[in-house]
Scaffold this motif. Sequence first.
Motif, PDB file in Angstrom:
ATOM      1  N   GLN A 165      43.837  26.044  43.588  1.00 28.95           N
ATOM      2  CA  GLN A 165      43.972  27.490  43.376  1.00 28.95           C
ATOM      3  C   GLN A 165      44.084  27.793  41.895  1.00 28.95           C
ATOM      4  OE1 GLN A 165      46.894  29.646  45.577  1.00 28.95           O
ATOM      5  NE2 GLN A 165      46.967  28.107  47.190  1.00 28.95           N
ATOM      6  N   GLN A 425      43.582  37.804  48.089  1.00 32.02           N
ATOM      7  CA  GLN A 425      42.191  37.365  48.256  1.00 32.02           C
ATOM      8  C   GLN A 425      41.306  37.955  47.162  1.00 32.02           C
ATOM      9  OE1 GLN A 425      41.245  34.862  49.925  1.00 32.02           O
ATOM     10  NE2 GLN A 425      43.319  34.733  50.787  1.00 32.02           N
ATOM     11  N   GLN A 426      41.537  39.230  46.843  1.00 29.06           N
ATOM     12  CA  GLN A 426      40.739  39.849  45.776  1.00 29.06           C
ATOM     13  C   GLN A 426      41.099  39.217  44.419  1.00 29.06           C
ATOM     14  OE1 GLN A 426      41.462  43.658  44.091  1.00 29.06           O
ATOM     15  NE2 GLN A 426      39.424  44.425  44.610  1.00 29.06           N
ATOM     16  N   LEU A 428      42.048  36.240  43.810  1.00 34.71           N
ATOM     17  CA  LEU A 428      41.492  34.892  43.660  1.00 34.71           C
ATOM     18  C   LEU A 428      40.055  34.943  43.118  1.00 34.71           C
ATOM     19  CD1 LEU A 428      42.863  33.108  46.868  1.00 34.71           C
ATOM     20  CD2 LEU A 428      43.705  32.952  44.524  1.00 34.71           C
ATOM     21  N   SER A 429      39.420  36.108  43.257  1.00 34.84           N
ATOM     22  CA  SER A 429      38.081  36.221  42.667  1.00 34.84           C
ATOM     23  C   SER A 429      38.150  36.892  41.297  1.00 34.84           C
ATOM     24  CB  SER A 429      37.157  36.997  43.617  1.00 34.84           C
ATOM     25  OG  SER A 429      37.626  38.319  43.736  1.00 34.84           O
ATOM     26  N   GLU A 431      39.678  39.717  40.432  1.00 32.87           N
ATOM     27  CA  GLU A 431      39.618  41.190  40.450  1.00 32.87           C
ATOM     28  C   GLU A 431      40.997  41.712  40.920  1.00 32.87           C
ATOM     29  OE1 GLU A 431      37.437  43.592  39.639  1.00 32.87           O
ATOM     30  OE2 GLU A 431      38.834  45.034  40.533  1.00 32.87           O
TER      31      GLU A 431
END
Length: 469
Positions: A165, A425-426, A428-429, A431
């Motif tokens: 991660q 989740q967002q 982790l990209s 954003e």
Amino acid sequence: MIKFSNSYESLPSRFYSKSTPSIFENPKLICFNNDLAKNVLNIDASKLSDFDKAQYFSGQKIFDGASMISTAYSGHQFGHFNPTLGDGRATLIGEVQNHENNRFDIQLKGSGPTLYSRQGDGLSALGPVLREYLVSEAMHSLGLPTTRSLCAVETSKDVYREQIQPGGVLTRVAKSHIRIGTFEYFASRGDFDGLRTLADYTIDRHYPHLTNQSEKYLEFIRAVATNWSILISKWMSVGFIHGVMNTDNMSICGETIDFGPCAFMDTYKANQVYSFIDRQGRYAYNNQINIGKWNLARFASAVLPLIDQDEKTAIQKTNQTLELLYPMYDHEYSKILSTKLGLNEPNLEIVNLWLNFLEQNKLDFTLSFYRLTHEPKYFDQFPDFKIINSQRTQLIYDQDESNKLMKAINPYLIPRNHQIEKVIQQGLSGEYSLFKEMNEALKNPWQPNDQFGLPPLPDEEIKNTFCGT
Ligand code: AMP
Ligand code: MG
């Protein structure tokens, strides 16, 4: 820029160790809490660019006058004593005093290994950083005593957990980081000088009105118990499940600290557990009051050597005090839940009837209290509501007061797990727009908010939370 006044560092050197943060090649700022910096801490961050903030609040640059220490502590983890814990992934930058002379610790969490890291890497994954930021700030907006979040930084260094991660560093602000476990550290080593020094330091910092009391250490136990009984009852009132009420995670000044696998309950279930590692349900929602008492006993037994030179007398005095303090936990719980029902006086029987009703009908904890306050007709569809509500309303003798109490204590918005998960989740990209939107929304918990306030749909429901350490 930041004027430090570091008192913990002036304690004997065995209380802590010096730490050097890890090197992160390209740390990036996610969020900085200007309101906290300016209005609570009175520090001026206006001259720091986003780049500088990312550097300082990930430990790449070090402020003049910073302490850079990690503190030693022990702890009972899930009931078992571990003598050697300590800040394994946290470094105290230093303490600041605001205009009212209130003292705060500023600590980096996830900035690299320390003397106390044992097998750990000293790092934090990004998910738990975003989670702690949102939840601790939400707790504050809900009016609960809590550590706060000053800054979140993405480290650009991978962290190895079950999956690889991205890493993060959270800057945490606390009235102090002294825990039950800090007392247990000295008590378990038979270091009674250290224990007394710690107790006097803590009293001076958090309970100064006790300094000249004749039985000051007994009074100390009483004052700490008062704060904890209020804190845990407040958790119960918002459906908060801490998840890891180990004694190293119980702050001596009565703030919520260490947001690991914590969660706010959606559908009410008395023995709800979210934490994946809490297999026995030790820290279930409806066990938190009892665990609070258990933890109080651990604290009292750690400070016991200070109560009286004669051990028998010390035990007797401490036990007598504890017996008087335990009922306070039940009373605070009954009081706050009764207030949520608009009762002018505590009545545990009605509280239990209502909670059973929620459980039987699988209703949402937060929204049910909100609806009872603002649109009680909603419950007409449930046959057993009428009788419970008539018992409840019969007990209300001051309707105006009752309405006021309910409106002030029953929020609409809590940081729901499924929404936090979407933010992570967002994140982790790379954003963070959802993180920022949710953080803004959580500042107004009494405001209906259908983007973040609704319970999860069946396929959105999060059944387990993880420490993520
Ligand atoms: P926690 O469950 O987060 O309260 O942590 C319990 C203990 O483990 C504390 O002493 C932490 O400092 C330590 N710890 C947790 N995660 C890490 C990590 N990634 N590296 C080193 N120590 C850790
Ligand atoms: Mg901890």
